[in-house]
Design a protein around this motif. Structure first.
Motif, PDB file in Angstrom:
ATOM      1  N   TRP A 151      -5.102   3.872  -2.607  1.00 38.95           N
ATOM      2  CA  TRP A 151      -4.248   2.761  -2.404  1.00 38.95           C
ATOM      3  C   TRP A 151      -2.907   3.073  -2.880  1.00 38.95           C
ATOM      4  CZ3 TRP A 151      -5.118  -1.442   0.724  1.00 38.95           C
ATOM      5  CH2 TRP A 151      -4.104  -2.458   0.662  1.00 38.95           C
ATOM      6  N   GLN A 162       0.783  -1.228   0.063  1.00 38.16           N
ATOM      7  CA  GLN A 162      -0.028  -0.038  -0.102  1.00 38.16           C
ATOM      8  C   GLN A 162       0.768   1.201  -0.053  1.00 38.16           C
ATOM      9  OE1 GLN A 162      -2.680   0.113   3.133  1.00 38.16           O
ATOM     10  NE2 GLN A 162      -3.851   1.741   2.702  1.00 38.16           N
ATOM     11  N   THR A 183      -6.826   3.531   3.993  1.00 40.57           N
ATOM     12  CA  THR A 183      -7.450   2.656   3.029  1.00 40.57           C
ATOM     13  C   THR A 183      -7.659   1.362   3.380  1.00 40.57           C
ATOM     14  OG1 THR A 183      -6.434   4.061   1.474  1.00 40.57           O
ATOM     15  CG2 THR A 183      -7.743   2.195   0.373  1.00 40.57           C
ATOM     16  N   LEU A 191      -8.383  -3.378  -0.940  1.00 38.86           N
ATOM     17  CA  LEU A 191      -8.747  -3.363  -2.465  1.00 38.86           C
ATOM     18  C   LEU A 191      -9.810  -4.376  -2.544  1.00 38.86           C
ATOM     19  CD1 LEU A 191      -5.195  -3.243  -4.100  1.00 38.86           C
ATOM     20  CD2 LEU A 191      -6.780  -1.482  -4.057  1.00 38.86           C
TER      21      LEU A 191
END
Lengths: 239, 239
Positions: B119, A214, A220, A223
């Motif tokens: 990301w 990352q 975040t 994914l």
């Protein structure tokens, strides 16, 4: 000409219950139906308002727009609808990479993963029994015809992994950065459920946990499973 | 307590026309609203049945389930709905990579691309005016809160590229295999429309056409724009 009971029967195949019961599924659109016609899938029947858009085949029947709409699961029906036989679950292919999916639930994700396997020459997708049905119309839509070329099997993943004797790479947060991994000729890439990731019983069977580094702020969370599969398959093939 | 006209007003923000007219957008869900509350976005109001699930903020108003359902665009409303100010289009950021989108139309694709930029630490997504609105509820859903951290600008891409003076890498079928490319510190990754790809006027401004090598049979037409962006951003950052 298609009789009324037949129209209703074909429309019922939008539901998994009836697909399983009859061993049939519905595909809509010229491209998808054409690709399935030139594949190994058995053809039950192809119904179209425009036969000239398809390769010739004895099972093609010309129908009215009204009848096609009655068979279709789409709000705006296409000009072509095909009904194909669901292949029987046969033995798995051990001589290449496989993608194994542990309860992936979103039809768009499964369809995208099938399309990625086609692109990266991954012969098969091995799904846990709770993974979304690959003959779900939304999966077929997202797979863009790749379903005609990638083998899809629903099977107990623990048994599949044990029987395969292949190295299992599982996608985890905090695994080994994938850039440092040197992948073998064949193996299994295991991807987890959208919310819960890989289940504990399968985690125990993973030989190497891998992850995608990352670069942004650590807020975040993760994914999407389809984009993570895209990146990991690219890493496996680029080696 | 929220008056009836206000409920109707907030519900109207599901439509782009009203979002643009009032400079406001709606975000639903605890996670998304919490992330927006702790970002630079201006807060118009946050409506919730469960204020205890949110960080404290003077603009939080407790509402009934019935009122929340009237504001919501979801079939099964969440417990939290926030209304935020759309930031004014400001100048672009030239000191990092940007992803430029030429008429990407699918909300899920844009949301996924925003999440990928977060990301991979890509500061901004620069969209052609016909790209889907980033405040569309489906985009917000797919971006999973990343919209709070990635700058999104709608702008004439020809002008943006010319002004930026950065190298432009465009994703094309038959471009240079991306594995052979050595990427600079900053640049622009240009991705095209789902069906038509990159338009001719922008193609003329691309410095290097790149593509993702295909390993399967050549019948697979292309990758989805979001999965292709995933692979290309990974290639840019792994260098």
């Amino acid at each position: 000409m298609v009789v009324k009971s037949q129209l209703k029967f074909i429309n019922s195949l939008q539901q998994k219950k009836y697909r399983t019961q009859h061993g049939l599924f519905v595909a809509e659109g010229v491209k998808l139906v054409s690709e399935l016609l030139s594949s190994d899938f058995g053809v039950y029947g192809v119904y179209t308002t425009s036969p000239e858009t398809l390769p010739s085949h004895e099972k093609i029947i010309q129908v009215s727009k009204v009848d096609l709409a009655k068979m279709s699961g789409l709000k705006t029906p296409n000009t072509v609808l095909g009904v194909f036989y669901i292949p029987e679950d046969s033995s798995t292919i051990p001589h290449n990479w496989s993608v194994a999916l542990d309860d992936v639930r979103d039809p768009g994700n499964l369809g995208t993963i099938i399309r990625l396997c086609d692109w990266f020459n991954i012969s098969q997708v091995v799904c846990s029994p709770n993974t979304v049905d690959c003959y779900n119309p939304k999966v077929l839509q997202a797979s863009m015809g790749s379903i005609a070329r990638v083998k899809i099997v629903y099977i107990d993943l623990e048994k599949f992994i044990a029987d395969s004797k292949l190295s299992v790479y599982g996608a985890f947060m905090g695994g080994k950065p994938v850039y440092r991994e040197k992948f073998p000729e064949k193996g299994i890439l295991l991807m987890g459920n959208e919310g819960k990731g890989i289940s504990q019983n399968l985690e125990a069977l993973v030989h190497q946990k891998i992850s995608i580094p990352q670069f942004g702020k650590k807020t975040t969370e993760s994914l999407n499973v389809a984009t993570a599969t895209a990146i990991l398959l690219n890493e496996i093939r680029r080696d």
